[in-house]
Design a protein around this motif. Structure first.
Motif, PDB file in Angstrom:
ATOM      1  N   ASP A  65      35.060 -40.434 -19.280  1.00  0.00           N
ATOM      2  CA  ASP A  65      36.218 -41.140 -18.749  1.00  0.00           C
ATOM      3  C   ASP A  65      35.870 -42.582 -18.378  1.00  0.00           C
ATOM      4  O   ASP A  65      36.701 -43.492 -18.514  1.00  0.00           O
ATOM      5  CB  ASP A  65      36.756 -40.403 -17.523  1.00  0.00           C
ATOM      6  N   LEU A  66      34.633 -42.790 -17.928  1.00  0.00           N
ATOM      7  CA  LEU A  66      34.182 -44.138 -17.589  1.00  0.00           C
ATOM      8  C   LEU A  66      33.722 -44.922 -18.813  1.00  0.00           C
ATOM      9  O   LEU A  66      33.472 -46.131 -18.731  1.00  0.00           O
ATOM     10  CB  LEU A  66      33.034 -44.068 -16.578  1.00  0.00           C
ATOM     11  N   GLY A  67      33.592 -44.229 -19.948  1.00  0.00           N
ATOM     12  CA  GLY A  67      33.144 -44.885 -21.176  1.00  0.00           C
ATOM     13  C   GLY A  67      31.664 -45.193 -21.198  1.00  0.00           C
ATOM     14  O   GLY A  67      31.216 -46.173 -21.823  1.00  0.00           O
ATOM     15  N   VAL A  68      30.867 -44.352 -20.508  1.00  0.00           N
ATOM     16  CA  VAL A  68      29.419 -44.568 -20.459  1.00  0.00           C
ATOM     17  C   VAL A  68      28.695 -43.274 -20.813  1.00  0.00           C
ATOM     18  O   VAL A  68      29.304 -42.208 -20.913  1.00  0.00           O
ATOM     19  CB  VAL A  68      28.985 -45.040 -19.054  1.00  0.00           C
ATOM     20  N   LYS A  69      27.384 -43.383 -20.988  1.00  0.00           N
ATOM     21  CA  LYS A  69      26.567 -42.221 -21.276  1.00  0.00           C
ATOM     22  C   LYS A  69      26.244 -41.481 -19.974  1.00  0.00           C
ATOM     23  O   LYS A  69      26.304 -42.056 -18.892  1.00  0.00           O
ATOM     24  CB  LYS A  69      25.266 -42.639 -21.958  1.00  0.00           C
ATOM     25  N   LEU A  70      25.910 -40.216 -20.122  1.00  0.00           N
ATOM     26  CA  LEU A  70      25.533 -39.404 -18.971  1.00  0.00           C
ATOM     27  C   LEU A  70      24.019 -39.259 -18.913  1.00  0.00           C
ATOM     28  O   LEU A  70      23.364 -38.952 -19.908  1.00  0.00           O
ATOM     29  CB  LEU A  70      26.163 -38.014 -19.063  1.00  0.00           C
ATOM     30  N   GLU A  71      23.483 -39.489 -17.725  1.00  0.00           N
ATOM     31  CA  GLU A  71      22.080 -39.194 -17.448  1.00  0.00           C
ATOM     32  C   GLU A  71      22.039 -38.285 -16.230  1.00  0.00           C
ATOM     33  O   GLU A  71      22.688 -38.571 -15.223  1.00  0.00           O
ATOM     34  CB  GLU A  71      21.290 -40.472 -17.168  1.00  0.00           C
ATOM     35  N   THR A  72      21.322 -37.179 -16.321  1.00  0.00           N
ATOM     36  CA  THR A  72      21.228 -36.268 -15.179  1.00  0.00           C
ATOM     37  C   THR A  72      19.824 -36.324 -14.584  1.00  0.00           C
ATOM     38  O   THR A  72      18.836 -36.532 -15.288  1.00  0.00           O
ATOM     39  CB  THR A  72      21.561 -34.821 -15.574  1.00  0.00           C
ATOM     40  N   VAL A  73      19.783 -36.140 -13.282  1.00  0.00           N
ATOM     41  CA  VAL A  73      18.517 -36.058 -12.547  1.00  0.00           C
ATOM     42  C   VAL A  73      18.556 -34.761 -11.752  1.00  0.00           C
ATOM     43  O   VAL A  73      19.508 -34.516 -11.005  1.00  0.00           O
ATOM     44  CB  VAL A  73      18.344 -37.261 -11.593  1.00  0.00           C
ATOM     45  N   THR A  74      17.547 -33.930 -11.934  1.00  0.00           N
ATOM     46  CA  THR A  74      17.507 -32.664 -11.218  1.00  0.00           C
ATOM     47  C   THR A  74      17.138 -32.906  -9.763  1.00  0.00           C
ATOM     48  O   THR A  74      16.134 -33.562  -9.463  1.00  0.00           O
ATOM     49  CB  THR A  74      16.480 -31.709 -11.857  1.00  0.00           C
ATOM     50  N   VAL A  75      17.963 -32.385  -8.864  1.00  0.00           N
ATOM     51  CA  VAL A  75      17.707 -32.501  -7.427  1.00  0.00           C
ATOM     52  C   VAL A  75      17.610 -31.109  -6.830  1.00  0.00           C
ATOM     53  O   VAL A  75      17.947 -30.108  -7.477  1.00  0.00           O
ATOM     54  CB  VAL A  75      18.816 -33.318  -6.729  1.00  0.00           C
ATOM     55  N   THR A  76      17.149 -31.047  -5.605  1.00  0.00           N
ATOM     56  CA  THR A  76      17.058 -29.784  -4.873  1.00  0.00           C
ATOM     57  C   THR A  76      17.789 -29.947  -3.542  1.00  0.00           C
ATOM     58  O   THR A  76      18.044 -31.080  -3.110  1.00  0.00           O
ATOM     59  CB  THR A  76      15.588 -29.398  -4.607  1.00  0.00           C
ATOM     60  N   PRO A  77      18.128 -28.842  -2.869  1.00  0.00           N
ATOM     61  CA  PRO A  77      18.804 -28.980  -1.576  1.00  0.00           C
ATOM     62  C   PRO A  77      18.075 -29.878  -0.570  1.00  0.00           C
ATOM     63  O   PRO A  77      18.720 -30.665   0.118  1.00  0.00           O
ATOM     64  CB  PRO A  77      18.909 -27.533  -1.088  1.00  0.00           C
ATOM     65  N   PRO A  78      16.724 -29.826  -0.483  1.00  0.00           N
ATOM     66  CA  PRO A  78      16.071 -30.697   0.494  1.00  0.00           C
ATOM     67  C   PRO A  78      16.094 -32.187   0.145  1.00  0.00           C
ATOM     68  O   PRO A  78      16.011 -33.025   1.041  1.00  0.00           O
ATOM     69  CB  PRO A  78      14.620 -30.183   0.524  1.00  0.00           C
ATOM     70  N   ASN A  79      16.177 -32.541  -1.161  1.00  0.00           N
ATOM     71  CA  ASN A  79      16.050 -33.968  -1.511  1.00  0.00           C
ATOM     72  C   ASN A  79      17.316 -34.619  -2.045  1.00  0.00           C
ATOM     73  O   ASN A  79      17.333 -35.830  -2.292  1.00  0.00           O
ATOM     74  CB  ASN A  79      14.903 -34.179  -2.504  1.00  0.00           C
ATOM     75  N   ARG A  80      18.391 -33.868  -2.233  1.00  0.00           N
ATOM     76  CA  ARG A  80      19.543 -34.424  -2.934  1.00  0.00           C
ATOM     77  C   ARG A  80      20.191 -35.585  -2.180  1.00  0.00           C
ATOM     78  O   ARG A  80      20.572 -36.587  -2.804  1.00  0.00           O
ATOM     79  CB  ARG A  80      20.572 -33.326  -3.233  1.00  0.00           C
ATOM     80  N   VAL A  81      20.307 -35.490  -0.866  1.00  0.00           N
ATOM     81  CA  VAL A  81      20.908 -36.583  -0.098  1.00  0.00           C
ATOM     82  C   VAL A  81      20.028 -37.828  -0.172  1.00  0.00           C
ATOM     83  O   VAL A  81      20.519 -38.950  -0.364  1.00  0.00           O
ATOM     84  CB  VAL A  81      21.137 -36.160   1.365  1.00  0.00           C
ATOM     85  N   GLN A  82      18.715 -37.647  -0.054  1.00  0.00           N
ATOM     86  CA  GLN A  82      17.801 -38.779  -0.129  1.00  0.00           C
ATOM     87  C   GLN A  82      17.863 -39.458  -1.497  1.00  0.00           C
ATOM     88  O   GLN A  82      17.824 -40.692  -1.594  1.00  0.00           O
ATOM     89  CB  GLN A  82      16.366 -38.322   0.161  1.00  0.00           C
ATOM     90  N   PHE A  83      17.950 -38.668  -2.565  1.00  0.00           N
ATOM     91  CA  PHE A  83      18.042 -39.242  -3.912  1.00  0.00           C
ATOM     92  C   PHE A  83      19.279 -40.127  -4.032  1.00  0.00           C
ATOM     93  O   PHE A  83      19.228 -41.190  -4.650  1.00  0.00           O
ATOM     94  CB  PHE A  83      18.079 -38.128  -4.965  1.00  0.00           C
ATOM     95  N   LEU A  84      20.382 -39.688  -3.448  1.00  0.00           N
ATOM     96  CA  LEU A  84      21.611 -40.476  -3.505  1.00  0.00           C
ATOM     97  C   LEU A  84      21.470 -41.738  -2.657  1.00  0.00           C
ATOM     98  O   LEU A  84      21.780 -42.849  -3.113  1.00  0.00           O
ATOM     99  CB  LEU A  84      22.792 -39.637  -3.026  1.00  0.00           C
ATOM    100  N   GLN A  85      21.002 -41.597  -1.441  1.00  0.00           N
ATOM    101  CA  GLN A  85      20.889 -42.750  -0.547  1.00  0.00           C
ATOM    102  C   GLN A  85      19.894 -43.790  -1.061  1.00  0.00           C
ATOM    103  O   GLN A  85      20.072 -44.982  -0.836  1.00  0.00           O
ATOM    104  CB  GLN A  85      20.491 -42.281   0.856  1.00  0.00           C
ATOM    105  N   GLN A  86      18.859 -43.332  -1.758  1.00  0.00           N
ATOM    106  CA  GLN A  86      17.837 -44.236  -2.272  1.00  0.00           C
ATOM    107  C   GLN A  86      18.213 -44.849  -3.626  1.00  0.00           C
ATOM    108  O   GLN A  86      17.464 -45.653  -4.172  1.00  0.00           O
ATOM    109  CB  GLN A  86      16.502 -43.500  -2.402  1.00  0.00           C
TER     110      GLN A  86
END
Length: 276
Positions: free
Chosen positions: A73-94
């Protein structure tokens, strides 16, 4: 610098920092488009939401289908990064990911540190998995007993405060379930759709286990999370999610991935379609 000018200087610095932060947040969508990639944090703990297909070794699941639809919908490619419950918020904030589609239900505590897409893409509650011979019949039976969850789970608080369980937080759902099999807890509480399919798909391994209680714990809205202040990004993604609801695509994704309960999605489609 004299003391009387110090508060004004600090105030000016604070305003400048706030303005810089807001400008950065407002530019997130532009950066995604300029980069040509939407980076999404996902959890691959099992079907139906996210997992590695054993045959193709590719990432699949309901959350992955949503992520792909948003990037299209945004017209871009998708890249995924595997996160876990302990680190997912930090990955987003960083800034390691642009958004999280990572089995995170809305809670007031999470809303204090992150922003979110207003329209949910699912509603999920927790199911307690335990041995068939455990004798446990109700959530209240967990009082004083060890119960395993993933670290950062929104089921932790009600298990402790409402039911008096002794909660053990493990780094991931697979580790929590291993602890259950190892006898380290009497039950493991995770999203019902995931553990339901686990028992169904691996009957020999889990023949002695069942979902203990007929009701789910704390059914809550599953939402996409963005960094604090990223209102424009959240609003753009909200339009996409609403369109996925009204077009029936979310229902298609859910059924294709064997989401066990689609009542919420069916009702949300009707509600949003009526409000067009």
């Amino acid at each position: 610098m004299s003391r009387k000018f110090l508060p004004k200087a600090l105030l000016a610095m604070s305003i400048a920092l706030l303005a810089a932060t807001q400008a950065s947040a407002d530019a997130t969508l532009d950066r995604i488009k300029a980069r040509g990639t939407l980076t999404v944090g996902v959890i691959l703990s099992g079907a139906p939401f996210g997992y590695i297909d054993p045959t193709s070794q590719t990432q699949k699941g309901y959350n992955l289908d949503i992520a792909k639809a948003l990037s299209d919908d945004l017209g871009v490619k998708l890249e995924t990064v595997t996160v876990t419950p302990p680190n997912r918020v930090q990955f987003l904030q960083q800034g390691k990911v642009d958004i999280l589609i990572a089995n995170m239900q809305y809670t007031e505590d999470r809303a204090k540190v992150l922003d979110w897409v207003a329209t949910p893409y699912d509603r999920s509650g927790g199911a307690a998995v335990g041995r068939k011979d455990s004798g446990l019949k109700d959530w209240a039976d967990l009082k004083g007993k060890p119960v395993c969850v993933s670290q950062g789970s929104n089921f932790t608080q009600p298990l402790i405060e409402q039911y008096g369980a002794e909660v053990k937080g493990l780094p991931s759902q697979p580790e929590s379930l291993l602890a259950l099999q190892g006898g380290n807890c009497v039950a493991a509480v995770h999203v019902g759709a995931t553990v339901g399919l686990l028992l169904e798909d691996r009957p020999e391994e889990w023949k002695d286990y069942t979902i203990l209680f007929p009701t789910e714990l704390l059914p809550s809205d599953s939402v996409i999370w963005v960094r604090k202040g990223e209102k424009e990004t959240a609003e753009a993604l909200d339009k996409s999610i609403r369109q996925l609801h009204t077009s029936g695509k979310l229902l298609e994704f859910a059924k294709a991935n064997r989401l066990r309960n689609t009542d919420y999605l069916e009702q949300e489609r009707k509600t949003l379609s009526a409000g067009k």
